[in-house]
Write a protein that holds these residues in place. Structure first.
Motif, PDB file in Angstrom:
ATOM      1  N   ILE A  55      16.646 -10.171 -34.184  1.00 39.45           N
ATOM      2  CA  ILE A  55      15.926 -11.422 -34.387  1.00 39.45           C
ATOM      3  C   ILE A  55      14.586 -11.082 -35.007  1.00 39.45           C
ATOM      4  O   ILE A  55      13.772 -10.372 -34.409  1.00 39.45           O
ATOM      5  N   LYS A  84      14.271  -0.575 -33.544  1.00 40.71           N
ATOM      6  CA  LYS A  84      14.603   0.356 -34.621  1.00 40.71           C
ATOM      7  C   LYS A  84      15.981   0.976 -34.398  1.00 40.71           C
ATOM      8  O   LYS A  84      16.833   0.974 -35.284  1.00 40.71           O
ATOM      9  N   THR A  85      16.179   1.499 -33.194  1.00 38.94           N
ATOM     10  CA  THR A  85      17.463   2.122 -32.873  1.00 38.94           C
ATOM     11  C   THR A  85      18.590   1.100 -32.913  1.00 38.94           C
ATOM     12  O   THR A  85      19.667   1.341 -33.459  1.00 38.94           O
ATOM     13  N   ARG A 233      19.072 -10.920 -24.915  1.00 39.69           N
ATOM     14  CA  ARG A 233      19.452  -9.574 -24.504  1.00 39.69           C
ATOM     15  C   ARG A 233      19.685  -9.480 -23.005  1.00 39.69           C
ATOM     16  O   ARG A 233      20.571  -8.779 -22.550  1.00 39.69           O
TER      17      ARG A 233
HETATM   18  N1  LIG Z   1      13.582  -8.308 -32.770  1.00 38.60           N
HETATM   19  C1  LIG Z   1      14.537  -7.990 -31.906  1.00 38.60           C
HETATM   20  N2  LIG Z   1      15.764  -8.540 -32.001  1.00 38.60           N
HETATM   21  C2  LIG Z   1      16.744  -8.222 -31.128  1.00 38.60           C
HETATM   22  N3  LIG Z   1      16.606  -7.348 -30.132  1.00 38.60           N
HETATM   23  C3  LIG Z   1      15.403  -6.767 -29.961  1.00 38.60           C
HETATM   24  C4  LIG Z   1      14.310  -7.067 -30.836  1.00 38.60           C
HETATM   25  N4  LIG Z   1      13.242  -6.341 -30.427  1.00 38.60           N
HETATM   26  C5  LIG Z   1      13.650  -5.622 -29.367  1.00 38.60           C
HETATM   27  N5  LIG Z   1      14.939  -5.862 -29.080  1.00 38.60           N
HETATM   28  C6  LIG Z   1      15.716  -5.257 -27.988  1.00 38.60           C
HETATM   29  O1  LIG Z   1      14.945  -4.242 -27.421  1.00 38.60           O
HETATM   30  C7  LIG Z   1      15.771  -3.181 -26.988  1.00 38.60           C
HETATM   31  C8  LIG Z   1      15.166  -1.847 -27.377  1.00 38.60           C
HETATM   32  O2  LIG Z   1      15.184  -1.682 -28.733  1.00 38.60           O
HETATM   33  P1  LIG Z   1      15.269  -0.228 -29.381  1.00 38.60           P
HETATM   34  O3  LIG Z   1      15.626   0.795 -28.365  1.00 38.60           O
HETATM   35  O4  LIG Z   1      16.095  -0.328 -30.581  1.00 38.60           O
HETATM   36  O5  LIG Z   1      13.741  -0.006 -29.765  1.00 38.60           O
HETATM   37  P2  LIG Z   1      13.120   1.163 -30.623  1.00 38.60           P
HETATM   38  O6  LIG Z   1      12.287   0.494 -31.656  1.00 38.60           O
HETATM   39  O7  LIG Z   1      14.161   2.112 -31.082  1.00 38.60           O
HETATM   40  O8  LIG Z   1      12.166   1.820 -29.558  1.00 38.60           O
HETATM   41  P3  LIG Z   1      11.697   3.363 -29.416  1.00 38.60           P
HETATM   42  O9  LIG Z   1      10.576   3.542 -30.405  1.00 38.60           O
HETATM   43  O10 LIG Z   1      11.215   3.407 -27.997  1.00 38.60           O
HETATM   44  O11 LIG Z   1      12.874   4.221 -29.691  1.00 38.60           O
HETATM   45  C9  LIG Z   1      17.144  -3.414 -27.558  1.00 38.60           C
HETATM   46  O12 LIG Z   1      17.961  -3.767 -26.483  1.00 38.60           O
HETATM   47  C10 LIG Z   1      16.982  -4.581 -28.481  1.00 38.60           C
HETATM   48  O13 LIG Z   1      18.050  -5.440 -28.367  1.00 38.60           O
END
Ligand SMILES: Nc1ncnc2c1ncn2[C@@H]1O[C@H](COP(=O)(O)OP(=O)(O)OP(=O)(O)O)[C@@H](O)[C@H]1O
Ligand SMILES: [Mg+2]
Length: 355
Positions: A55, A84-85, A233
């Motif tokens: 989103i 990001k992940t 989520r």
């Molecule tokens: N904009 C978004 N849309 C949908 N889900 C989101 C969004 N922002 C965060 N999330 C949710 O947050 C959770 C964590 O996201 P993720 O692990 O991909 O973050 P990251 O950016 O990789 O963090 P890190 O830097 O700690 O690795 C996921 O479950 C994801 O669904």
């Protein structure tokens, strides 16, 4: 029947991917399962049969998808918890039908993890041969024309990062021991993620950076958007963990999100009161964990309704990472903001009791 705890995106959303593939009449880049337009629909949802995964701004997703169709790799950059992940997994699932070709970058990542290694028993018995070689996920992605994912690129030592330069510029991986090379098939590309806060840990070399197109994932722009992300989520996670459905009033989600956003921004939502920011990132991801944990408490030990006391410990745990300085910051916020807010007395008491 046994079930995995967390299915890969391409399995969990196989049905949506199949629908999109079936109806996709736009040109697909070689090696892609879907057209760039259909990939974007998979990521953002269509308001009907395809649920939104990410989103956020459409443009961000379009740029990311378009990049993957070029000869440049994609670097997703952002503060912790900006998906990001998550986005990288879903992109790989939609483009290649496979999100598992993954290298986790750490300070201890060795070159074998991005090139190839050897099965030493075979190597000793037979000498270097194709059968003794153990390909890295990157090598497999090249050979199969799929996307490879590299998590936390900047945490890898620079010499390991540099091993990617040939891969990305020449699209080939030489294996001198066998006098051979693996040339990337069409469809191969790389998605890397890196944390904004890690900047400086192992800076990307400029040679490598030039081979990436960087897309910055923003924090949710508004409280509404963040509440929406968290609610979705939390609902999905609760279902996949088979938590008994606890009634989650949207107010409880909104309050947790508001607390996190205000502490992050250093100012209350109405812009009137300055507050200090704690040391932790207080990301959307952490808000999701606080609420999921709260629902588990409410479902198993409470009356099935998410109450302030079910989230209080989680909030305090997320905010107070440094036991000294963050506790001061938290107490100041609790006494000057939470306490004064009408309708927040129950949350104030629960948080005060939590410490
Ligand atoms: N904009 C978004 N849309 C949908 N889900 C989101 C969004 N922002 C965060 N999330 C949710 O947050 C959770 C964590 O996201 P993720 O692990 O991909 O973050 P990251 O950016 O990789 O963090 P890190 O830097 O700690 O690795 C996921 O479950 C994801 O669904
Ligand atoms: Mg991540």
């Amino acid at each position: 029947m046994t079930t995995v705890l967390r299915a890969h995106a391409e399995d969990q959303y196989a049905e949506e991917l199949a629908i999109l593939a079936e109806e996709d009449d736009r040109p697909r880049p070689a090696g892609w399962r879907l057209s760039p337009r259909a990939v974007t629909t998979y990521i953002l949802g269509d308001g009907d049969r395809v649920t939104p995964k990410y989103i956020g701004p459409r443009r961000v997703v379009e740029v990311a998808v378009a990049t993957l169709a070029t000869d440049r790799a994609l670097l997703l950059l952002g503060v912790p918890g900006t998906a990001k992940t998550w986005l990288s997994e879903h992109l790989a699932a939609a483009v290649s039908g496979d999100s598992t070709l993954l290298v986790q970058g750490t300070a201890g990542t060795v070159e074998e993890a991005v090139r190839y290694g050897w099965n030493y028993a075979r190597l000793l018995a037979e000498g270097p041969s194709g059968r003794a070689l153990t390909p890295s996920p990157v090598m497999r992605a090249m050979a199969e024309g799929r996307l490879a994912r590299i998590e936390e690129l900047t945490r890898m030592p620079s010499d390991v990062q540099d091993a990617l330069i040939t891969v990305l510029s020449e699209k080939t991986l030489p294996i001198p021991e066998l006098n051979r090379e693996v040339q990337a098939l069409r469809g191969f590309n790389l998605i890397a993620t890196a944390n904004d806060r890690d900047r400086g840990v192992n800076e990307l070399s400029s040679a490598l950076r030039r081979r990436f197109n960087t897309v910055v994932l923003p924090l949710p722009a508004t409280t509404e958007e963040e509440v929406d992300i968290v609610s979705r989520r939390v609902g999905q996670l609760g279902r996949s963990l088979e938590l008994p459905a606890a009634a989650t009033g949207p107010e409880e989600i909104r309050r947790v999100v508001t607390v996190f956003r205000e502490l992050r921004a250093g100012v209350t939502e109405d812009g009137r009161t300055k507050v200090k920011s704690p040391s932790g990132p207080l990301s959307t991801a952490e808000a999701i964990s606080v609420l999921t944990g709260g629902i588990a408490l409410a479902a198993h030990f409470g009356d099935g309704v998410l109450r302030p006391r079910d989230v209080a410990d989680g909030i305090v745990g997320a905010v107070v990472q440094d036991p000294v300085s963050d506790r001061v910051v938290w107490h100041e916020y609790l006494e000057t903001v939470v306490r004064e807010r009408r309708d927040w007395h129950d949350l104030y008491r629960a948080c005060r009791d939590a410490g």
